[in-house]
Design an enzyme around this catalytic site. Structure first.
Site, PDB file in Angstrom:
ATOM      1  N   GLU A 155       7.674  45.437 -38.685  1.00 45.48           N
ATOM      2  CA  GLU A 155       8.325  46.666 -39.651  1.00 45.48           C
ATOM      3  C   GLU A 155       8.492  46.636 -41.032  1.00 45.48           C
ATOM      4  O   GLU A 155       8.569  45.885 -41.880  1.00 45.48           O
ATOM      5  CB  GLU A 155       9.724  47.568 -39.005  1.00 45.48           C
ATOM      6  CG  GLU A 155       9.400  48.331 -38.177  1.00 45.48           C
ATOM      7  CD  GLU A 155       8.020  49.584 -38.322  1.00 45.48           C
ATOM      8  OE1 GLU A 155       8.336  50.220 -39.580  1.00 45.48           O
ATOM      9  OE2 GLU A 155       7.991  50.213 -37.688  1.00 45.48           O
ATOM     10  N   GLY A 208       7.345  52.504 -35.158  1.00 47.61           N
ATOM     11  CA  GLY A 208       6.707  53.957 -35.264  1.00 47.61           C
ATOM     12  C   GLY A 208       6.216  54.589 -34.442  1.00 47.61           C
ATOM     13  O   GLY A 208       6.459  54.480 -33.565  1.00 47.61           O
ATOM     14  N   ARG A 209       6.052  56.295 -34.850  1.00 46.72           N
ATOM     15  CA  ARG A 209       5.838  56.964 -33.206  1.00 46.72           C
ATOM     16  C   ARG A 209       4.254  56.312 -32.393  1.00 46.72           C
ATOM     17  O   ARG A 209       4.462  55.880 -31.073  1.00 46.72           O
ATOM     18  CB  ARG A 209       4.536  58.443 -34.156  1.00 46.72           C
ATOM     19  CG  ARG A 209       5.743  59.571 -34.151  1.00 46.72           C
ATOM     20  CD  ARG A 209       5.597  60.131 -34.707  1.00 46.72           C
ATOM     21  NE  ARG A 209       4.279  60.030 -36.057  1.00 46.72           N
ATOM     22  CZ  ARG A 209       5.032  60.845 -37.614  1.00 46.72           C
ATOM     23  NH1 ARG A 209       6.274  61.348 -37.522  1.00 46.72           N
ATOM     24  NH2 ARG A 209       4.273  60.678 -38.418  1.00 46.72           N
ATOM     25  N   LYS A 223       1.968  65.440 -39.974  1.00 47.60           N
ATOM     26  CA  LYS A 223       0.786  64.479 -40.376  1.00 47.60           C
ATOM     27  C   LYS A 223       0.241  64.214 -41.989  1.00 47.60           C
ATOM     28  O   LYS A 223       1.045  65.881 -42.215  1.00 47.60           O
ATOM     29  CB  LYS A 223      -0.011  64.832 -39.756  1.00 47.60           C
ATOM     30  CG  LYS A 223      -1.612  64.405 -40.064  1.00 47.60           C
ATOM     31  CD  LYS A 223      -2.822  64.574 -38.773  1.00 47.60           C
ATOM     32  CE  LYS A 223      -3.959  63.137 -39.303  1.00 47.60           C
ATOM     33  NZ  LYS A 223      -4.055  62.301 -39.568  1.00 47.60           N
ATOM     34  N   THR A 264      -5.413  52.984 -38.495  1.00 49.06           N
ATOM     35  CA  THR A 264      -4.617  53.649 -39.774  1.00 49.06           C
ATOM     36  C   THR A 264      -5.262  54.861 -39.990  1.00 49.06           C
ATOM     37  O   THR A 264      -6.871  54.539 -40.135  1.00 49.06           O
ATOM     38  CB  THR A 264      -4.411  52.721 -40.564  1.00 49.06           C
ATOM     39  OG1 THR A 264      -2.901  51.674 -39.768  1.00 49.06           O
ATOM     40  CG2 THR A 264      -3.048  53.946 -41.677  1.00 49.06           C
ATOM     41  N   HIS A 266      -3.202  69.404 -36.035  1.00 49.94           N
ATOM     42  CA  HIS A 266      -1.850  68.254 -36.246  1.00 49.94           C
ATOM     43  C   HIS A 266      -0.356  69.148 -35.975  1.00 49.94           C
ATOM     44  O   HIS A 266      -0.680  70.030 -37.027  1.00 49.94           O
ATOM     45  CB  HIS A 266      -2.461  67.447 -36.808  1.00 49.94           C
ATOM     46  CG  HIS A 266      -3.782  66.303 -36.331  1.00 49.94           C
ATOM     47  ND1 HIS A 266      -4.948  66.504 -36.908  1.00 49.94           N
ATOM     48  CD2 HIS A 266      -4.332  65.449 -35.690  1.00 49.94           C
ATOM     49  CE1 HIS A 266      -5.869  65.672 -35.942  1.00 49.94           C
ATOM     50  NE2 HIS A 266      -5.068  65.428 -35.411  1.00 49.94           N
TER      51      HIS A 266
HETATM   52  P1  NAD Z   1       4.752  57.126 -38.296  1.00 44.05           P
HETATM   53  O1  NAD Z   1       4.982  57.090 -39.541  1.00 44.05           O
HETATM   54  O2  NAD Z   1       5.673  57.077 -36.991  1.00 44.05           O
HETATM   55  O3  NAD Z   1       4.319  55.304 -37.679  1.00 44.05           O
HETATM   56  C1  NAD Z   1       3.932  53.932 -38.815  1.00 44.05           C
HETATM   57  C2  NAD Z   1       4.880  53.049 -39.135  1.00 44.05           C
HETATM   58  O4  NAD Z   1       4.665  52.107 -39.771  1.00 44.05           O
HETATM   59  C3  NAD Z   1       6.328  53.096 -39.404  1.00 44.05           C
HETATM   60  O5  NAD Z   1       7.377  52.138 -38.332  1.00 44.05           O
HETATM   61  C4  NAD Z   1       6.553  51.924 -40.870  1.00 44.05           C
HETATM   62  O6  NAD Z   1       8.259  51.582 -41.293  1.00 44.05           O
HETATM   63  C5  NAD Z   1       5.188  51.342 -40.321  1.00 44.05           C
HETATM   64  N1  NAD Z   1       5.087  50.460 -41.743  1.00 44.05           N
HETATM   65  C6  NAD Z   1       4.485  50.970 -42.626  1.00 44.05           C
HETATM   66  N2  NAD Z   1       4.173  50.012 -43.632  1.00 44.05           N
HETATM   67  C7  NAD Z   1       3.846  48.695 -42.847  1.00 44.05           C
HETATM   68  C8  NAD Z   1       4.266  47.298 -42.858  1.00 44.05           C
HETATM   69  N3  NAD Z   1       3.599  47.271 -44.182  1.00 44.05           N
HETATM   70  N4  NAD Z   1       4.863  46.509 -41.789  1.00 44.05           N
HETATM   71  C9  NAD Z   1       5.252  46.936 -40.973  1.00 44.05           C
HETATM   72  N5  NAD Z   1       5.573  48.136 -40.732  1.00 44.05           N
HETATM   73  C10 NAD Z   1       4.826  49.177 -41.708  1.00 44.05           C
HETATM   74  O7  NAD Z   1       3.121  57.485 -38.407  1.00 44.05           O
HETATM   75  P2  NAD Z   1       2.152  57.418 -36.573  1.00 44.05           P
HETATM   76  O8  NAD Z   1       1.947  58.807 -36.116  1.00 44.05           O
HETATM   77  O9  NAD Z   1       2.886  55.927 -35.869  1.00 44.05           O
HETATM   78  O10 NAD Z   1       1.194  57.296 -37.421  1.00 44.05           O
HETATM   79  C11 NAD Z   1       0.427  55.734 -38.075  1.00 44.05           C
HETATM   80  C12 NAD Z   1      -0.618  55.856 -38.293  1.00 44.05           C
HETATM   81  O11 NAD Z   1      -1.635  56.026 -37.229  1.00 44.05           O
HETATM   82  C13 NAD Z   1      -1.106  56.766 -39.082  1.00 44.05           C
HETATM   83  O12 NAD Z   1      -2.262  56.556 -40.321  1.00 44.05           O
HETATM   84  C14 NAD Z   1      -1.619  58.311 -38.224  1.00 44.05           C
HETATM   85  O13 NAD Z   1      -2.876  58.832 -38.483  1.00 44.05           O
HETATM   86  C15 NAD Z   1      -2.749  57.263 -37.729  1.00 44.05           C
HETATM   87  N6  NAD Z   1      -2.638  57.475 -36.448  1.00 44.05           N
HETATM   88  C16 NAD Z   1      -4.994  56.859 -35.574  1.00 44.05           C
HETATM   89  C17 NAD Z   1      -4.370  57.513 -34.419  1.00 44.05           C
HETATM   90  C18 NAD Z   1      -5.718  56.953 -33.684  1.00 44.05           C
HETATM   91  O14 NAD Z   1      -5.717  57.037 -32.662  1.00 44.05           O
HETATM   92  N7  NAD Z   1      -6.743  55.838 -34.834  1.00 44.05           N
HETATM   93  C19 NAD Z   1      -3.862  58.045 -33.588  1.00 44.05           C
HETATM   94  C20 NAD Z   1      -2.906  58.178 -33.966  1.00 44.05           C
HETATM   95  C21 NAD Z   1      -1.545  57.748 -35.478  1.00 44.05           C
END
Ligand code: NAD
Length: 269
Positions: free
Chosen positions: A34, A11-12, A159, A99, A155
């Site tokens: 993943e 993921g990102r 998002k 998350t 954002h």
């Molecule tokens: P994203 O969609 O780019 O990445 C999420 C990844 O998780 C994807 O690659 C997806 O395939 C994977 N995934 C989903 N279900 C899965 C599973 N059961 N097993 C393994 N992998 C799985 O999203 P993102 O931008 O990286 O953000 C992810 C989460 O983090 C979001 O909820 C976002 O709001 C949060 N976030 C939190 C912070 C913080 O500081 N707490 C900062 C940025 C993002």
């Protein structure tokens, strides 16, 4: 060496975390998972993150990852995170959760799992935002309720939840300073003929667009003056660095639900 696993590693945030762990001298990347069917599955984890091959392959077996790691970092989806917290409890492995968008039922489930494993949960891992949160509590405690509290966040367009977990965390901090529960005073959005703003309300406004990493402003507005406390993140790297700091801190801790304030030893509250 602290053994780190990353769920949602492609993921990102996952990719950023992979690079941070590879760059850490006292931490070792032992695996990543993943979703079944994701493009990255079966590929070299470091290569997916644009680094030379490490010999660690992206898998789908989270349970084995939790068994092998000292700490698993999780920025995935709410449903996946609760499942992962169950594995943390079962294998007694530390879990760092980034998350957002968790509903109250999922948050409660996370709390239950924290009886058997140390779990750090933070809606925002940036050091600046956590300082801001502590400051907001202090300011809300100092100012009387004639100061209207409004929280504005922006954002990137990808998002999926709103208001952001960070904005809600800031709202909770303000409510705590006022000695009230956020869900009794929040106004998460406004539309149409809303009537006058009730005293004591904590309002939220959400903007979405472009590639904005995360902007948050907390406004305290009274007749005659307005105080604004703001934070702007310009790189997601701050979240990854904060999560790695939390991982180092939580390794070997007793079970419990911890916050970034615990990790940073913030006593401003
Ligand atoms: P994203 O969609 O780019 O990445 C999420 C990844 O998780 C994807 O690659 C997806 O395939 C994977 N995934 C989903 N279900 C899965 C599973 N059961 N097993 C393994 N992998 C799985 O999203 P993102 O931008 O990286 O953000 C992810 C989460 O983090 C979001 O909820 C976002 O709001 C949060 N976030 C939190 C912070 C913080 O500081 N707490 C900062 C940025 C993002």
């Amino acid at each position: 060496m602290i053994k780190i696993g990353i769920v949602g590693c492609a993921g990102r945030m996952g990719l950023m975390l992979v690079r941070e762990v590879l760059d850490g001298a006292d931490i070792e990347l032992i695996g990543g998972t993943e979703r079944p069917g994701a493009d990255a599955v079966g590929r070299d984890l470091a290569e997916v993150a644009g680094r030379p091959a490490s010999g660690v392959v992206v898998g789908i077996d989270a349970k084995t990852l939790f068994r092998q790691a000292d700490v698993v970092i999780d920025f995935t989806s709410p449903a996946a995170t609760v499942e992962h917290a169950g594995l943390a409890a079962e294998t007694r492995t530390a879990h760092v959760v980034g998350t957002t968008g968790m509903d109250p039922t999922l948050t409660a489930a996370l709390g239950d799992h924290a009886a058997r494993a140390p779990i750090v949960v933070a809606p925002n891992y940036s050091i600046g935002v956590n300082l801001l949160t502590a400051l907001v509590t202090q300011v809300a405690r100092t100012l009387d309720p004639s100061y209207d509290i409004e929280i504005v966040e922006m954002h990137h367009r990808h998002k999926v939840d709103a208001p952001s977990g960070t904005a809600l965390g800031l709202g909770r901090a303000a409510a705590e300073g006022r000695g009230v529960a956020l869900d009794t005073v929040w106004k998460k959005s406004r539309d149409g003929i809303t009537g006058e703003r009730p005293a004591g309300e904590i309002g939220f406004a959400t903007l979405r667009g472009g590639d904005v990493v995360g902007d948050h402003t907390v406004i305290f507005a009274a007749e005659g003056e307005r105080l604004e406390l703001a934070h702007r993140a310009s790189s997601r790297q701050v979240f990854a660095k904060g999560a790695i700091r939390a991982a180092r801190w939580v390794a070997g801790r007793p079970p419990g639900l911890y916050s970034m304030a615990d990790v940073l030893g913030l006593t401003l509250r």
